[in-house]
Design a protein around this motif. Structure first.
Motif, mmCIF file in Angstrom:
data_model
loop_
_atom_site.group_PDB
_atom_site.id
_atom_site.type_symbol
_atom_site.label_atom_id
_atom_site.label_comp_id
_atom_site.label_asym_id
_atom_site.label_seq_id
_atom_site.Cartn_x
_atom_site.Cartn_y
_atom_site.Cartn_z
ATOM 1 N N SER A 8 47.196 47.975 41.776
ATOM 2 C CA SER A 8 47.851 46.708 41.499
ATOM 3 C C SER A 8 49.328 46.859 41.838
ATOM 4 N N HIS A 39 42.644 51.601 39.560
ATOM 5 C CA HIS A 39 41.311 51.316 39.035
ATOM 6 C C HIS A 39 40.260 51.945 39.926
ATOM 7 N N TYR A 67 35.253 49.166 37.164
ATOM 8 C CA TYR A 67 35.802 47.850 37.491
ATOM 9 C C TYR A 67 34.687 46.856 37.802
ATOM 10 N N THR A 70 34.200 43.684 35.311
ATOM 11 C CA THR A 70 34.560 42.324 35.760
ATOM 12 C C THR A 70 33.300 41.457 35.790
ATOM 13 N N TRP A 126 47.688 38.431 41.668
ATOM 14 C CA TRP A 126 47.768 38.827 40.262
ATOM 15 C C TRP A 126 46.410 39.401 39.882
ATOM 16 N N ILE A 127 46.398 40.288 38.915
ATOM 17 C CA ILE A 127 45.140 40.913 38.508
ATOM 18 C C ILE A 127 44.081 39.855 38.137
ATOM 19 N N THR A 128 44.528 38.753 37.572
ATOM 20 C CA THR A 128 43.577 37.713 37.183
ATOM 21 C C THR A 128 42.808 37.211 38.401
ATOM 22 N N HIS A 170 42.352 38.970 41.292
ATOM 23 C CA HIS A 170 41.481 40.067 41.751
ATOM 24 C C HIS A 170 40.153 39.990 40.993
ATOM 25 N N SER A 171 40.264 39.969 39.668
ATOM 26 C CA SER A 171 39.073 40.125 38.835
ATOM 27 C C SER A 171 38.273 38.837 38.707
ATOM 28 N N THR A 183 46.614 44.037 33.330
ATOM 29 C CA THR A 183 46.279 44.680 34.597
ATOM 30 C C THR A 183 45.612 46.032 34.318
ATOM 31 N N GLU A 184 46.126 46.713 33.314
ATOM 32 C CA GLU A 184 45.660 48.055 33.006
ATOM 33 C C GLU A 184 44.225 48.069 32.469
ATOM 34 N N VAL A 244 41.831 45.749 33.145
ATOM 35 C CA VAL A 244 40.958 45.092 34.081
ATOM 36 C C VAL A 244 40.343 43.831 33.594
#
Ligand code: 6R9
Length: 623
Positions: free
Chosen positions: A249, A255, A260, A264, A288-290, A292-293, A395-396, A398
């Protein structure tokens, strides 16, 4: 004094006091829910914590594995006093996430003709439906192109693209090859992009002709309107063990594929109660991680149909989001409090022009949601029909760590997650309590490290309270009498006025109750007598005027809601607030504005740096 040590002095009424109200979603909305009721949820949760081996083995069975794990499902050390910190999940297992979330949907689940994404461009005239067949084909094309450019397993690929389908193609192409993708928000400057490329030691940059790319070496025509520029940087990188690295990230959080993918996928299914006929929409940016996931990996792993939106909520008109919900019949909608507060400014009218009856679950993420915004989301967007699911995570971590019961805003942990509350001495608090939010055991989606920096990994997350994972940014939580958790903010969002602990979120919630206020951010200011006092920034709704009467009303509001101790000393009109690209208010910057400290340090994550100048020019001088 550490804020968490004085919680008995709290002057703020707790959420369980008389003004609490419970809101229920409509009956019959979830007749075929994956988890029929809360007891069933608790039973699953219990299994996830008491028999984690079996629980995760069952979940893993739904995926394709090239090689099964060679040892136990989960091995870890969370205690710095016992040696290096490590977390191993399904060690030795081999798989390919791209195969799991694409090829299997097409070849095994017969979803080839199903729409994976309704892409909606910034201009309403630009849109495209992408089926799973088409997605797979385009990802393969992109993977081949990357391979031709020399990308191999373990290489790091920087992706600097707006929210266009090519962004998804490229990230999945990396996953297919086993390359590590590092996605940089398309709005970041070329300097920030460069820094991130160097940090992750990327050897390839993928970008589009319309982003401000700083160097163009190889050009690959992706489609007629968008060029992909692929740059081979001069950095020669040390090769990493490719099979385990999935992505890095922006913060360098690392990750791995197995955990992951499982996490997710599972959170997406349960948190949004996903069903095959749903149309799901997460408004986040994929950078943003949001995104990605919950735009890419989670929805695709479930074979979902999602909206992928390039634009902003207010272009070309303030009803754009509602128009899109009607257009595609969105049933599950996931956004951030900052977007809700922005849209609240325009009132109900823009929503009333559209049919929002398809909606059945509303999600929120990114910051604590203030009651005013929660109610508006529930009442105006969800028409008192839909549960609002507040998802706290990082983010950490996931994926969702905590989610709310369908009818409450307080949260309970997701499968495998075991929270605890500590005081600043590291002592665990029982029952009703407030303090540092920590976790006693890993879950599959937790970060595996900081890229290339074990020392930072251990010192940020494990050294403060040996034996626990502590959220690096110091989240404070309260556990109520029913055992639910309320995320009250971060340690640096707490302030101490004359020995009384206040959370900025609670003062902000009082301010945003005023009908003229759209958004508020509160920071502390040193005060000779009180130690700290409150400096408030307020953004008004459209056509509202900032004047002395309003200031007095706002002060009264806070006094009434919280108590005289919380009366703000300063209230500044803020036409805009400094926010990150993911919509989080940068309170550090506001604190510096309040204190007139001109050296603001790194502002590269700021979405719109111009607001800072405006706020400086209008700051309140000491009375
Ligand atoms: C997903 C994401 C993580 C930090 C986290 C916390 C805050 C996120 C929240 C929330 C209260 C929520 N946060 N969701 N606070 N309620 N529902 O935001 O990741 O960008 O890494 O930020 O955001 O403080 O520690 P990330």
């Amino acid at each position: 004094m550490s804020p968490v040590s004085v919680s008995t002095n709290r002057v703020v009424p707790g959420p369980q006091e008389p003004e609490e109200k419970t809101y229920h979603p409509s009956d019959g909305l979830f007749t075929d829910a994956h988890v029929p009721d809360f007891d069933a949820y608790l039973a699953l949760y219990k299994k996830s914590t008491e028999e984690p081996e079996e629980f995760w083995a069952d979940v893993a069975q739904e995926f394709y594995w090239k090689k099964p794990p060679s040892g136990p499902m989960l091995q870890y050390n969370f205690d710095v006093n016992k040696g290096n910190i490590y977390i191993k999940f399904m060690e030795g297992a081999k798989t390919n996430i791209c195969y799991n979330i694409l090829d299997r949907n097409v070849h095994e689940r017969n979803l080839g003709e199903k729409v994976a994404y309704y892409w909606e461009g910034n201009s309403p005239d630009h849109h495209q439906n992408i089926t799973y067949n088409q997605l797979l084909r385009n990802v393969c094309r992109c993977a081949n192109a990357l391979k031709l450019l020399g990308v191999k397993k373990g290489d790091r690929v920087a992706i600097y693209l707006p929210m266009i389908p090519e962004l998804v193609y490229t990230m999945l192409a990396c996953a297919r090859i086993g390359a590590v993708h590092s996605i940089v928000f398309a709005g970041f400057s070329s300097e920030s992009l460069c820094e991130r490329i160097m940090d992750a030691q990327c050897n390839i940059l993928v970008t589009a002709g319309n982003t401000k790319c700083f160097i163009k070496v190889e050009v690959w025509l992706f489609r007629l309107t968008v060029c992909l520029l692929v740059y081979t940087a001069h950095t020669v990188c040390t090769k990493q063990c490719a099979s385990i690295h999935s992505f890095i990230s922006v913060q360098g959080v690392l990750h791995t594929v197995t955990g992951y993918m499982l996490y997710t996928s599972l959170t997406f299914k349960y948190v949004f109660d996903y069903h095959h006929d749903d149309v799901y929409w997460c408004t986040a940016d994929i950078g943003w991680i949001t995104g990605h996931s919950y735009i890419t990996y989670g929805p695709l792993a479930n074979g979902a149909t999602s909206v992928l939106f390039e634009g902003v909520p207010v272009y070309p008109h303030v009803g754009r989001l509602w128009e899109i919900i009607e257009k595609y019949g969105v049933s599950k909608f996931y956004t951030a409090p900052t977007a809700i507060r922005l849209l609240m400014k325009y009132g109900r009218e823009p929503l009333q022009r559209y049919d929002l009856s398809s909606l059945c679950v509303l999600g929120t993420v990114g910051e604590p949601i203030n009651p005013e915004a929660w109610l508006w989301y529930y009442d105006v967007v969800g028409q008192q029909r839909c549960p609002v699911i507040d998802t706290f995570w990082q983010t950490e971590t996931v994926k969702h760590l905590q989610l709310s019961k369908p009818n409450k805003t307080q949260t309970c942990p997701f499968f495998g997650v075991q929270p605890a509350i500590l005081n600043e001495h590291g002592e665990e608090l029982e029952g009703e309590a407030e303090g540092y939010l920590v976790f006693r055991k890993p879950w599959p989606g937790i970060m595996r490290g900081v890229y290339g920096n074990q020392e930072r990994f251990e010192s940020t997350y494990f050294r403060k309270f040996p034996g626990f994972y502590v959220t690096g940014d110091g989240n404070v939580a309260m556990r109520d009498q029913d055992g639910y958790y309320w995320i009250t903010g971060r340690i640096d969002d707490m302030l101490n006025v004359s020995g009384h602990l206040l959370s900025t979120a609670e003062v902000e919630a009082a301010l945003t109750e005023h009908p003229s206020v759209a958004e508020a951010a509160v920071v502390s200011q040193p005060h000779a007598v009180k130690g700290e006092c409150l400096y408030c920034f307020v953004t008004l709704k459209d056509h509202k005027e900032f004047n002395r009467t309003l200031m007095e009303e706002l002060k009264r509001k806070v006094r009434e809601k919280i108590g005289p101790i919380a009366t703000p000393d300063f209230i500044q009109n803020a036409p805009g607030l400094p926010k990150t690209r993911s919509g989080k208010i940068m309170r550090r910057v506001l604190r510096q504005i309040a204190r007139n400290e001109k050296d603001l340090g790194d502002l590269s994550t700021l979405a719109d740096p111009k607001v800072v100048e405006v706020l400086f020019s209008q700051r309140c001088e000491a009375a």
